[in-house]
Design a protein around this motif. Sequence first.
Motif, mmCIF file in Angstrom:
data_model
loop_
_atom_site.group_PDB
_atom_site.id
_atom_site.type_symbol
_atom_site.label_atom_id
_atom_site.label_comp_id
_atom_site.label_asym_id
_atom_site.label_seq_id
_atom_site.Cartn_x
_atom_site.Cartn_y
_atom_site.Cartn_z
ATOM 1 N N ILE A 168 -1.598 -4.274 -4.609
ATOM 2 C CA ILE A 168 -0.309 -4.774 -4.104
ATOM 3 C C ILE A 168 0.419 -3.680 -3.325
ATOM 4 N N LEU A 169 0.415 -2.469 -3.886
ATOM 5 C CA LEU A 169 1.110 -1.361 -3.211
ATOM 6 C C LEU A 169 0.504 -1.127 -1.823
ATOM 7 N N GLN A 170 -0.833 -1.148 -1.758
ATOM 8 C CA GLN A 170 -1.470 -0.853 -0.473
ATOM 9 C C GLN A 170 -1.313 -1.993 0.522
ATOM 10 N N PRO A 177 -1.846 6.427 -0.516
ATOM 11 C CA PRO A 177 -2.784 6.787 -1.584
ATOM 12 C C PRO A 177 -2.179 6.429 -2.946
ATOM 13 N N VAL A 178 -2.982 5.760 -3.773
ATOM 14 C CA VAL A 178 -2.514 5.370 -5.100
ATOM 15 C C VAL A 178 -3.484 5.935 -6.143
ATOM 16 N N VAL A 179 -2.982 6.782 -6.999
ATOM 17 C CA VAL A 179 -3.809 7.382 -8.047
ATOM 18 C C VAL A 179 -3.726 6.499 -9.286
ATOM 19 N N MET A 180 -4.887 6.149 -9.836
ATOM 20 C CA MET A 180 -4.898 5.357 -11.072
ATOM 21 C C MET A 180 -5.182 6.298 -12.246
ATOM 22 N N SER A 181 -4.368 6.215 -13.272
ATOM 23 C CA SER A 181 -4.483 7.171 -14.373
ATOM 24 C C SER A 181 -5.843 7.111 -15.048
ATOM 25 N N LYS A 182 -6.492 5.940 -15.026
ATOM 26 C CA LYS A 182 -7.781 5.807 -15.731
ATOM 27 C C LYS A 182 -8.845 6.725 -15.121
#
Lengths: 518, 358
Positions: A168-170, A177-182
């Motif tokens: 959604i953000l992108q 750039p979206v970093v995913m904690s996993k």
Amino acid sequence: MYRVGIDVGGTNTDAVVLQGKTVLAGVKASTTEDVTSGVIEALEKVIEASGIDRQRIGAVMIGTTHFTNAVIERRHMEEVAAIRLGLPSGAGLPPMVDWPDDVREIVGNHGYQVRGGYEFDGREISPLDEDEIVRIAGDIRAKGLKAAAVTCVFSGINDAMEQRTKEILQQHCPGLPVVMSKDIGRHGLLARESAAIMNASLLSLADRTVAAFGKALETAGITAPFYITQNDGTLMAADVVRGFPVLTFASGPTNSMRGAAFLTGIKDAVVVDVGGTTSDVGSLSHGFPRQASTTVDIGGVRTNFRMPDVFSIGLGGGSLVVETDKGVTIGPKSVGYRVRQDAICFGGKTLTATDIAVASGKADMGDAGLLAGLDPSLVEAAAKKIDAMLEACVERSRISSTPVPVIAVGGGSILMPDKIGDLDVIRPDNFAVANAVGAAIAQISGETDRVFSLIDGRTRESALAEAEAEAREKAIAAGALAETLEVIEREDTPLAYLPGNATRIHVKVVGEMGGHGG
Amino acid sequence: MLQEFPEENIEPLATGAWILGTGGGGNPYISTLNLRRLYAEGRRVQIIDPMDLADDDMVAVVSKMGAPLVGQERLSDPVHLARAVEVMEDYLGKPFRAIMSVEIGGSNALSSFLAGAMLDRPVVNADAMGRAYPEAQMTSFAIGNLPMFPLSLVDIRDNEVIVTRAASWKWMERISRKVCTEVGSTAATCKAPRSGREVKDWGIHYTVTKATELGRAVIEARARHDDPVKAVLDHEGGKQLFRGKIVDVVRETTGGFLRGKTVIEGIDADKGSRMELAFQNEWAVAFRDSQPVAMTPDLLCLLDTVSGGAIGTESVRYGQRVTVVALPAPELLTTPAGIAAVGPRAFGYDIEFTSVFP
């Protein structure tokens, strides 16, 4: 084949050439603003000093403290959106709650808590509030934020909400750039979230830095593959670092400790690595850096990476020496790589820790004559303060009252006295380039992290063995020597919500790189 | 007489409570953050001596219930602990004089502090276990055969449950555990209210002080570079059982508990041997080369060999260097009634309780 190790620190860029277990040459150059020209200079110097043919370089291993220094000095970090999916749980402890105020300010303190998240068994705490994510996307555009970090409660069990949030953000912020904690950390929400936020804030720096390394090797006409060292002393492909700069956080201390052990043959010691901006102190136990058992502070931020237990202070060769009405202070501000221009003994105008070492006769560099005008009582007070700071961090890292040697490495180790308390200080040959040596001997790893179904006669034990065999194969394929492989991580998480008795298994093995001969 | 609990005691309390948690009760870090935030808002906690309670004073017994592994992801919020107390007060129609924690081990040591700070009520210098245990019937109040109802349970979504009556402590445990598991294996609870008399007769007294002083001893040993593990043993009169490296951890979150075992390979004097620690939220039984050598109610603690800090059943992992120690249990737990409630058979091990402290 030769192995080249390069260490890009805040002040110096060091390079070594290793043939088997022999250090053929080690050199120092200054780190430059663009990174590239410093690396090229170091490479050219070390190739010349060792007299090797650059075509016979088999691999280049780069260690860098660039990203750690950015956090410690609160520089080059960008403002990011820190989004947590988990409301209504955890509302009282917002993102970055346990960070020092100044770092939180630097990354903008843009914390968002959104409805979403999972229970331990995979059920939803709440459905993901997608409208809220769209609103946050608008906020990101309005504020001009450069990246986002998304952390979902129990994303280790199910990562779908982190994936969806990224999507959604992108959609609404193309190219963000979206970093995913996993992808960054393990179980433990706050520590994983903090690591993801720091990672997001360092992405631009990572991009620039990796590009600079690539350009330097290309300019020097080196075609061998290059790797970057990570926290646990193993190598990762350069491109991976662009997405995960935090995985290099403790590589500096790991490299210097492994380098110190390699250069001295000593297995139990306290290692002090004095650089231009910081000093890192850690313990060698049975030849390996002692691992922190739970959490590690990076610039005051608590993370749960597997890292050596290292204590860092803002004291290095380039640290500013300032007289205040409350006495003299050293660091944490530093002229860093500009010490050879800015320090008074090199003709500059800034009083640094290096000037104090030269003025008090501990070191001989630059022009001591330029320091003649310094107030002797200031020099004495500053020298005392430096000794006290080093002693305090050695004391803190010491693991028992049994006396062990202190191995001093790093370009700034001219600041070290000959004795710290009752402990003798040892300076090995090539002490100044121990980091680069540590990078050159970095290990190869192989990793498995996937879901296994424990059905049809497959037990937990056989699944773990399968995962280990896969990881070993990967490590050997990447160039590790089979007989040196050792398991460093082995973890299984039963996924109660999936049918078929599913369990997520993570195994990591490390070993020495092959091809030591030649 | 009330005594203010100073902010600088938070860290020692958390350190000591985590050791007394015997692997369970959850790492107090999150609760510590919560308490510091309350102190930063200007709230304070007063400590009351259990012997200063009037016989007819009403005392709330609070705890966060659930699997510690869950608490690391679903962060607790003091609002819910306070709410659980208020729900109970509404139900009873009278206010509590003070608040105590059901267990001094792990993060629940701070639960009474969080509720106390929120509601401006003093915290009793006592608990009902002297350590941590996974189930409701494993308390000194249960051993004393006191009434086990009512109980209030509050979750994050505005669900509030009151168990008005239960047939036994075990039934109270079964019913409340079911609800807890349903709301995500973590919930704030206010257990059966206690009178001042009951706390004086059946509470495990002065455990807040005990945890704080134990924690302080460890922190000071670290600062002096003395062996912090030895500091724990000296402070509590404990025994070292095993030293080694973690080579395996098996975990299962079932029925609201974290069950499993961890395997340690010996080093130094224990080289060549293996120790297996079985757990159900807390370390329950230690097997050395398959033989049981120590068991509940003796306190089994897994400590980081270097820092002396506790390692929990939810945070133990491959490769850690650890020392297993046993600490003496509160006297009440080693009586026949105590052993029936919290001995090895209560955890499903058909073993006769033998203390390592003859």
